[in-house]
Design a protein around this motif. Structure first.
Motif, short mmCIF file in Angstrom:
data_model
loop_
_atom_site.label_atom_id
_atom_site.label_comp_id
_atom_site.label_asym_id
_atom_site.label_seq_id
_atom_site.Cartn_x
_atom_site.Cartn_y
_atom_site.Cartn_z
N PHE A 272 0.84 -1.21 0.00
CA PHE A 272 0.00 0.00 0.00
C PHE A 272 0.88 1.26 0.00
CE2 PHE A 272 -3.39 -2.91 1.56
CZ PHE A 272 -4.33 -2.63 0.58
N ALA A 273 2.00 1.19 0.70
CA ALA A 273 2.90 2.35 0.72
C ALA A 273 3.42 2.64 -0.69
CB ALA A 273 4.06 2.09 1.67
N ASN A 274 3.64 1.59 -1.50
CA ASN A 274 4.08 1.78 -2.89
C ASN A 274 3.06 2.58 -3.69
OD1 ASN A 274 6.40 0.36 -2.49
ND2 ASN A 274 5.62 -1.58 -3.30
N SER A 275 1.80 2.55 -3.25
CA SER A 275 0.76 3.33 -3.94
C SER A 275 0.46 4.61 -3.17
CB SER A 275 -0.53 2.52 -4.04
OG SER A 275 -0.33 1.36 -4.78
N ASN A 276 1.42 5.03 -2.34
CA ASN A 276 1.28 6.28 -1.56
C ASN A 276 0.10 6.26 -0.60
OD1 ASN A 276 3.48 7.73 -2.57
ND2 ASN A 276 2.36 7.97 -4.50
N LEU A 277 -0.20 5.11 -0.05
CA LEU A 277 -1.26 5.04 0.95
C LEU A 277 -0.65 4.70 2.30
CD1 LEU A 277 -4.05 3.11 -0.99
CD2 LEU A 277 -3.86 5.56 -0.66
N LYS A 278 -1.35 5.15 3.34
CA LYS A 278 -0.84 4.97 4.71
C LYS A 278 -1.56 3.79 5.36
CE LYS A 278 -2.68 7.83 7.94
NZ LYS A 278 -2.94 9.09 8.59
N SER A 279 -0.84 3.02 6.20
CA SER A 279 -1.48 1.90 6.90
C SER A 279 -1.30 2.05 8.41
CB SER A 279 -0.79 0.58 6.53
OG SER A 279 -0.94 0.29 5.18
N LEU A 280 -2.37 1.77 9.16
CA LEU A 280 -2.27 1.65 10.61
C LEU A 280 -2.60 0.20 10.95
CD1 LEU A 280 -4.35 4.77 11.78
CD2 LEU A 280 -1.88 4.64 11.46
N ILE A 281 -1.88 -0.36 11.93
CA ILE A 281 -2.14 -1.76 12.30
C ILE A 281 -2.29 -1.88 13.81
CG2 ILE A 281 -1.28 -4.14 12.23
CD1 ILE A 281 0.30 -3.48 9.75
N THR A 282 -3.26 -2.65 14.25
CA THR A 282 -3.36 -2.99 15.67
C THR A 282 -3.93 -4.41 15.78
OG1 THR A 282 -4.14 -2.22 17.83
CG2 THR A 282 -5.70 -2.01 16.03
N THR A 283 -4.07 -4.86 17.01
CA THR A 283 -4.65 -6.20 17.18
C THR A 283 -6.18 -6.08 17.21
OG1 THR A 283 -4.66 -5.99 19.57
CG2 THR A 283 -2.71 -7.02 18.57
N GLN A 284 -6.84 -7.19 16.93
CA GLN A 284 -8.31 -7.20 16.96
C GLN A 284 -8.81 -6.85 18.37
OE1 GLN A 284 -10.87 -9.98 14.78
NE2 GLN A 284 -11.52 -10.83 16.72
N GLY A 285 -8.13 -7.38 19.38
CA GLY A 285 -8.52 -7.12 20.77
C GLY A 285 -8.50 -5.63 21.06
N ASN A 286 -7.38 -4.98 20.72
CA ASN A 286 -7.24 -3.56 20.98
C ASN A 286 -8.30 -2.75 20.22
OD1 ASN A 286 -5.78 -1.33 22.11
ND2 ASN A 286 -5.09 -0.89 20.03
N PHE A 287 -8.47 -3.10 18.96
CA PHE A 287 -9.41 -2.38 18.09
C PHE A 287 -10.83 -2.42 18.69
CE2 PHE A 287 -12.36 -2.47 14.41
CZ PHE A 287 -12.05 -1.26 13.83
N LEU A 288 -11.27 -3.62 19.07
CA LEU A 288 -12.65 -3.77 19.55
C LEU A 288 -12.84 -3.10 20.92
CD1 LEU A 288 -13.40 -7.45 18.44
CD2 LEU A 288 -14.23 -5.35 17.37
N ILE A 289 -11.81 -3.19 21.76
CA ILE A 289 -11.91 -2.56 23.09
C ILE A 289 -11.97 -1.04 22.93
CG2 ILE A 289 -10.70 -2.15 25.29
CD1 ILE A 289 -9.72 -5.13 25.00
#
Ligand SMILES: C[S@@+](CC[C@H](N)C(=O)[O-])C[C@H]1O[C@@H](n2cnc3c(N)ncnc32)[C@H](O)[C@@H]1O
Length: 346
Positions: A272-289
């Motif tokens: 995605f970075a190659n297409s000039n897009l930004k990514s955020l990543i977290t765990t499913q647990g963290n996201f849902l909480i």
């Protein structure tokens, strides 16, 4: 026939045929979800999963300055559970509901039939490829979608690269190797190939990622992708197969078992970075909480009898607990580089 006698095919071809062969493919002839099936996915564990995704969707739409037209597209909708809950939830939010164009991209005609029994057909359009998406800001949702793509594997032996193939001999499938030029792998990995002695990737998934990336870059919006996988470390063999909720060898029962792999999130982020897009990543647990799943569970279970309340929290525990799906499952959010939305990822 998956492979002719004494013939061999590449690993990705073997997986593709096992899962999507037009007559016998696993996803083409089977509804694999639930207790009686082979595996269970988050939307089928608790409706609160889809409710949290809905809250996230509304907030992201607001962050995009409430576009009058927004495509909300689920990639690989399985038995339709998540989309049906999202539509129910968004029905209570008239502004986004009027703007939303709900779409499903689904390969399996059988699963499309099942989805149509669950989801209001007037509300959703089914599409066969990304070219059919109207040009407007678009939010792509992909829960356990990319792990259903076929992968290739390569192994370095005595300074030569070999690709994994599957052969059919004496009525049995077996793994074998075929020497390949490193240029084939280099095409995808670039300089990173020097760091690896084992390579696993999905050319078809990467092609798909590029199409989505171009669409987001041109039309705005984003992708929310949830899947099992890893975010760091060297490449490894993550090929696995599941039948009736137990792991088996991927060679044991093709056409009847789900052949899958762990997502290499680092690779997706780079693509995605190659297409000039930004990514955020977290765990499913963290996201849902962070999205408030525990508070929501408290509210809906307040006046329920103990057994019903316990069931709600037991299901949530499966989604958020590190020992269950909470940490193996990751959430990746892709958007244009200037976008500052980070709900669920702080
Ligand atoms: C593991 S299931 C996940 C289903 C659903 N998202 C869930 O979480 O329950 C993968 C889904 O993706 C679909 N699928 C796989 N590859 C696809 C492709 N290239 N285009 C559209 N659908 C695809 C399968 O048919 C299936 O519905």
């Amino acid at each position: 026939m998956l492979i002719g006698h004494n013939k061999k095919i590449s690993l990705d071809r073997f997986i593709y045929k096992s899962l999507y062969d037009k007559d016998n493919g696993y996803y083409i002839k089977k509804n694999p979800f639930g207790k009686k099936g082979d595996f269970i996915t988050s939307p089928n564990i608790s409706v609160l999963f889809s409710e949290m995704i809905s809250i996230w969707l509304i907030s992201f739409w607001e962050n995009l300055k409430k576009p009058k037209k927004i495509n909300i597209i689920e990639l690989g909708a399985g038995n339709g559970e998540m989309m049906s809950q999202i539509i129910k939830t968004l029905n209570n939010f008239s502004e986004i509901n009027l703007s939303a164009n709900f779409l499903i991209l689904e390969k399996s005609p059988l699963l499309i039939k099942i989805q149509k029994t669950k989801i209001d057909k007037k509300k959703v359009g089914w599409i066969k490829n990304l070219k059919e998406i109207p040009k407007a800001p678009t939010i792509f949702l992909a829960n356990e979608f990319f792990d259903a793509f076929p992968i290739k594997q390569f192994l370095m032996k005595n300074n030569n690269w070999y690709e994994k193939y599957v052969a059919y001999k004496k009525n049995k499938f077996e793994v074998c190797d075929q020497k390949v030029s490193s240029k084939i792998i280099e095409k995808y990995l670039g300089k990173d190939i020097k760091k690896e002695k084992f390579v696993e990737y999905s050319p078809s998934a990467m092609k798909f990622v590029n199409e989505i990336a171009n669409f987001i870059f041109k039309n705005n919006g984003g992708l929310l992708m949830i899947d099992y996988g890893f975010t760091s470390g060297k490449m490894k063999n993550t090929l696995q197969s599941v039948e009736k909720h137990r792991q088996i060898s991927f060679l044991e029962n093709p056409y009847n078992s789900d052949i899958t792999h762990l997502i290499n999130f680092k690779m997706y982020k780079k693509e995605f970075a190659n297409s000039n897009l930004k990514s955020l990543i977290t765990t499913q647990g963290n996201f849902l909480i962070k999205l408030g799943i525990l508070k929501r569970a408290e509210i809906i279970s307040k006046n329920l009898q103990f057994s019903k309340k316990a069931d709600i929290f037991y299901r949530i525990k499966r989604l958020i607990d590190a020992k269950h799906m909470g940490s193996l499952f990751k959430v990746l959010f892709v958007s244009k580089s200037k976008n500052n939305f980070n709900l669920g990822f702080k």
